[in-house]
Design a protein around this motif. Structure first.
Motif, PDB file in Angstrom:
ATOM      1  N   VAL A  61       0.845  -1.254   0.168  1.00  0.00           N
ATOM      2  CA  VAL A  61       0.067  -0.084   0.023  1.00  0.00           C
ATOM      3  C   VAL A  61       0.832   1.330  -0.117  1.00  0.00           C
ATOM      4  N   ARG A  62       0.518   2.359  -0.861  1.00  0.00           N
ATOM      5  CA  ARG A  62       1.364   3.584  -0.818  1.00  0.00           C
ATOM      6  C   ARG A  62       0.261   4.542  -0.429  1.00  0.00           C
ATOM      7  N   ILE A  63       0.482   5.484   0.565  1.00  0.00           N
ATOM      8  CA  ILE A  63      -0.530   6.619   0.876  1.00  0.00           C
ATOM      9  C   ILE A  63       0.357   8.002   0.848  1.00  0.00           C
ATOM     10  N   GLU A  64      -0.164   8.854   0.192  1.00  0.00           N
ATOM     11  CA  GLU A  64       0.372  10.070  -0.038  1.00  0.00           C
ATOM     12  C   GLU A  64      -0.832  11.138   0.576  1.00  0.00           C
ATOM     13  N   LEU A  65      -0.476  11.907   1.406  1.00  0.00           N
ATOM     14  CA  LEU A  65      -1.547  12.973   1.926  1.00  0.00           C
ATOM     15  C   LEU A  65      -1.066  14.498   1.987  1.00  0.00           C
ATOM     16  N   VAL A  66      -1.742  15.355   1.585  1.00  0.00           N
ATOM     17  CA  VAL A  66      -1.139  16.852   1.591  1.00  0.00           C
ATOM     18  C   VAL A  66      -2.386  17.641   2.028  1.00  0.00           C
ATOM     19  N   SER A  67      -2.355  18.287   3.275  1.00  0.00           N
ATOM     20  CA  SER A  67      -3.028  19.476   3.721  1.00  0.00           C
ATOM     21  C   SER A  67      -2.533  20.973   3.547  1.00  0.00           C
ATOM     22  N   SER A  68      -3.278  21.675   3.205  1.00  0.00           N
ATOM     23  CA  SER A  68      -2.823  23.297   3.010  1.00  0.00           C
ATOM     24  C   SER A  68      -3.752  24.142   3.698  1.00  0.00           C
TER      25      SER A  68
ATOM     26  N   ASP B 245       7.870   9.435   4.726  1.00  0.00           N
ATOM     27  CA  ASP B 245       8.282  10.754   4.339  1.00  0.00           C
ATOM     28  C   ASP B 245       7.346  11.779   5.116  1.00  0.00           C
ATOM     29  N   SER B 246       7.948  12.763   5.699  1.00  0.00           N
ATOM     30  CA  SER B 246       7.065  13.870   6.355  1.00  0.00           C
ATOM     31  C   SER B 246       7.908  15.121   5.818  1.00  0.00           C
ATOM     32  N   ARG B 247       7.089  16.225   5.568  1.00  0.00           N
ATOM     33  CA  ARG B 247       7.185  17.663   5.182  1.00  0.00           C
ATOM     34  C   ARG B 247       6.555  18.697   5.653  1.00  0.00           C
TER      35      ARG B 247
ATOM     36  N   PRO C 260       3.697  -0.983  -8.540  1.00  0.00           N
ATOM     37  CA  PRO C 260       4.715  -0.167  -9.332  1.00  0.00           C
ATOM     38  C   PRO C 260       6.130  -0.429  -8.782  1.00  0.00           C
ATOM     39  N   GLY C 261       7.487   0.297  -9.347  1.00  0.00           N
ATOM     40  CA  GLY C 261       8.596   0.313  -9.016  1.00  0.00           C
ATOM     41  C   GLY C 261       8.702   0.937  -7.268  1.00  0.00           C
ATOM     42  N   ARG C 262       9.684   0.922  -6.692  1.00  0.00           N
ATOM     43  CA  ARG C 262       9.884   1.167  -5.441  1.00  0.00           C
ATOM     44  C   ARG C 262      10.072   3.011  -5.485  1.00  0.00           C
ATOM     45  N   PRO C 263       9.381   3.555  -4.927  1.00  0.00           N
ATOM     46  CA  PRO C 263       9.499   5.159  -4.825  1.00  0.00           C
ATOM     47  C   PRO C 263      10.709   5.441  -4.343  1.00  0.00           C
ATOM     48  N   GLU C 264      11.216   6.519  -4.928  1.00  0.00           N
ATOM     49  CA  GLU C 264      12.500   7.360  -4.493  1.00  0.00           C
ATOM     50  C   GLU C 264      12.155   8.670  -3.987  1.00  0.00           C
ATOM     51  N   GLY C 265      13.143   9.114  -3.103  1.00  0.00           N
ATOM     52  CA  GLY C 265      13.037  10.437  -2.312  1.00  0.00           C
ATOM     53  C   GLY C 265      12.500  10.562  -0.977  1.00  0.00           C
ATOM     54  N   TYR C 266      12.028   9.382  -0.613  1.00  0.00           N
ATOM     55  CA  TYR C 266      11.579   9.266   0.753  1.00  0.00           C
ATOM     56  C   TYR C 266      12.527   9.787   1.935  1.00  0.00           C
ATOM     57  N   ASN C 267      12.249  10.729   2.800  1.00  0.00           N
ATOM     58  CA  ASN C 267      13.258  11.161   3.590  1.00  0.00           C
ATOM     59  C   ASN C 267      13.541  10.360   5.137  1.00  0.00           C
ATOM     60  N   GLY C 268      12.606   9.609   5.190  1.00  0.00           N
ATOM     61  CA  GLY C 268      12.692   8.616   6.298  1.00  0.00           C
ATOM     62  C   GLY C 268      12.303   9.331   7.978  1.00  0.00           C
ATOM     63  N   THR C 269      11.966  10.632   7.655  1.00  0.00           N
ATOM     64  CA  THR C 269      11.660  11.226   8.987  1.00  0.00           C
ATOM     65  C   THR C 269      10.103  10.941   9.365  1.00  0.00           C
ATOM     66  N   MET C 270      10.107  10.389  10.736  1.00  0.00           N
ATOM     67  CA  MET C 270       8.854   9.812  11.420  1.00  0.00           C
ATOM     68  C   MET C 270       7.913  11.163  11.706  1.00  0.00           C
ATOM     69  N   GLY C 271       8.500  12.235  11.658  1.00  0.00           N
ATOM     70  CA  GLY C 271       7.431  13.526  12.252  1.00  0.00           C
ATOM     71  C   GLY C 271       8.279  14.842  11.873  1.00  0.00           C
ATOM     72  N   SER C 272       7.445  15.651  11.603  1.00  0.00           N
ATOM     73  CA  SER C 272       7.832  16.934  11.309  1.00  0.00           C
ATOM     74  C   SER C 272       6.843  17.968  11.917  1.00  0.00           C
ATOM     75  N   GLN C 273       7.258  19.295  12.199  1.00  0.00           N
ATOM     76  CA  GLN C 273       6.408  20.144  12.820  1.00  0.00           C
ATOM     77  C   GLN C 273       7.073  21.636  12.496  1.00  0.00           C
ATOM     78  N   ALA C 274       6.346  22.511  11.958  1.00  0.00           N
ATOM     79  CA  ALA C 274       6.553  23.919  11.685  1.00  0.00           C
ATOM     80  C   ALA C 274       5.547  24.897  12.395  1.00  0.00           C
ATOM     81  N   THR C 275       6.215  26.097  12.888  1.00  0.00           N
ATOM     82  CA  THR C 275       5.276  27.004  13.581  1.00  0.00           C
ATOM     83  C   THR C 275       5.648  28.561  13.032  1.00  0.00           C
ATOM     84  N   ALA C 276       4.706  29.296  12.728  1.00  0.00           N
ATOM     85  CA  ALA C 276       4.795  30.569  12.603  1.00  0.00           C
ATOM     86  C   ALA C 276       3.784  31.382  13.287  1.00  0.00           C
TER      87      ALA C 276
END
Length: 245
Positions: free
Chosen positions: A48-55, A84-86, A144-160
């Motif tokens: 399974v491959r899951i990609e989520l984006v919230s804006s 991957d988390s950004r 499909p083929g193995r995805p590239e570019g995953y950063n391996g980060t288990m969690g990220s947070q940004a604050t402004a």
């Protein structure tokens, strides 16, 4: 997927006798549990491959984005897991959404606490000129083929200011959240074994633009021709069961 056959009441009719070479026998529940669904292939799902984006964007120029991706593939030795988390958040000093100001008398609550077994999409808005979208795309296909570019980060947070964007991998799934005073935008998938997907937009304010997008790909092995024929027969029989004559 559950296939349910519905029989319509009608005049009794004589049935043809069974062929002489057909044999029947009792099958207990334990054996049925072991063969259920085998005509589709017991190991059909391989990943399974899951990609989520919230804006989120405010009329004063603040914006935040959270993106998370999870890839799980079954291998001969177990499972391969990639994450991957950004995140990104920006708020100008003059933005009320970044300094704690809220819209007086407006309230939208509750949607972000729901958990579902399937797919849930909730939008709660108290205000004017807001735009909110929830989009979920689900695809089933060969691996499909193995995805590239995953950063391996288990969690990220940004604050402004008071604007926060975060991604976390918890309970075997992924969870995204964007928060500001009076605003909660987020989604989660496969958290705590619930097997569900939830997208939530909760806005109490004016002029907000927000979105949740989810792309879920179920990776399967190629289905043999015989299995495809078997599935086709079941679908035809299911359609015939709805006919009335």
């Amino acid at each position: 997927m559950a296939l349910v056959a519905v029989a319509a009441a009608g005049p009794a009719a004589a049935l043809p006798p069974f062929a002489s070479d057909v044999r029947t026998g009792d099958v207990d529940d334990a054996e049925l549990d072991g063969i259920s669904g085998r005509y589709l292939g017991a190991s059909m799902l391989v990943g399974v491959r899951i990609e989520l984006v919230s804006s989120l964007a405010t009329p004063q120029g603040s914006h935040a984005t959270a993106a998370g991706a999870l890839y799980v593939r079954r291998t001969s030795g177990g499972f391969e897991v990639l994450v991957d988390s950004r995140v990104d958040a920006y708020a100008p000093q003059a933005d009320p959404a970044a300094t704690g100001a809220t819209a007086p008398g407006r309230l939208a609550t509750g949607g972000d606490t729901l958990f579902v077994q399937g797919i849930g999409q909730v939008t709660q808005i108290a205000g004017d000129g807001n735009r909110m979208s929830n989009l979920a795309l689900i695809r089933i296909g060969d691996m499909p083929g193995r995805p590239e570019g995953y950063n391996g980060t288990m969690g990220s947070q940004a604050t402004a200011g008071d604007l926060v964007a975060q991604v976390s991998f918890v309970g075997g799934g992924v969870q995204l959240g964007l928060t500001a005073p009076g605003v909660t935008i987020g989604q989660h998938a496969l958290v705590d074994g619930a097997g569900g997907v939830m997208q939530v937009g909760r806005i109490a304010g004016d002029g907000m633009v927000a979105s949740n997008t989810l792309n879920l790909q179920l990776m399967t092995t190629s289905m043999p021709t015989s299995s495809m024929h078997h599935l086709g027969i079941h679908q035809v029989l299911g359609a015939l069961s709805g006919l009335r004559y």
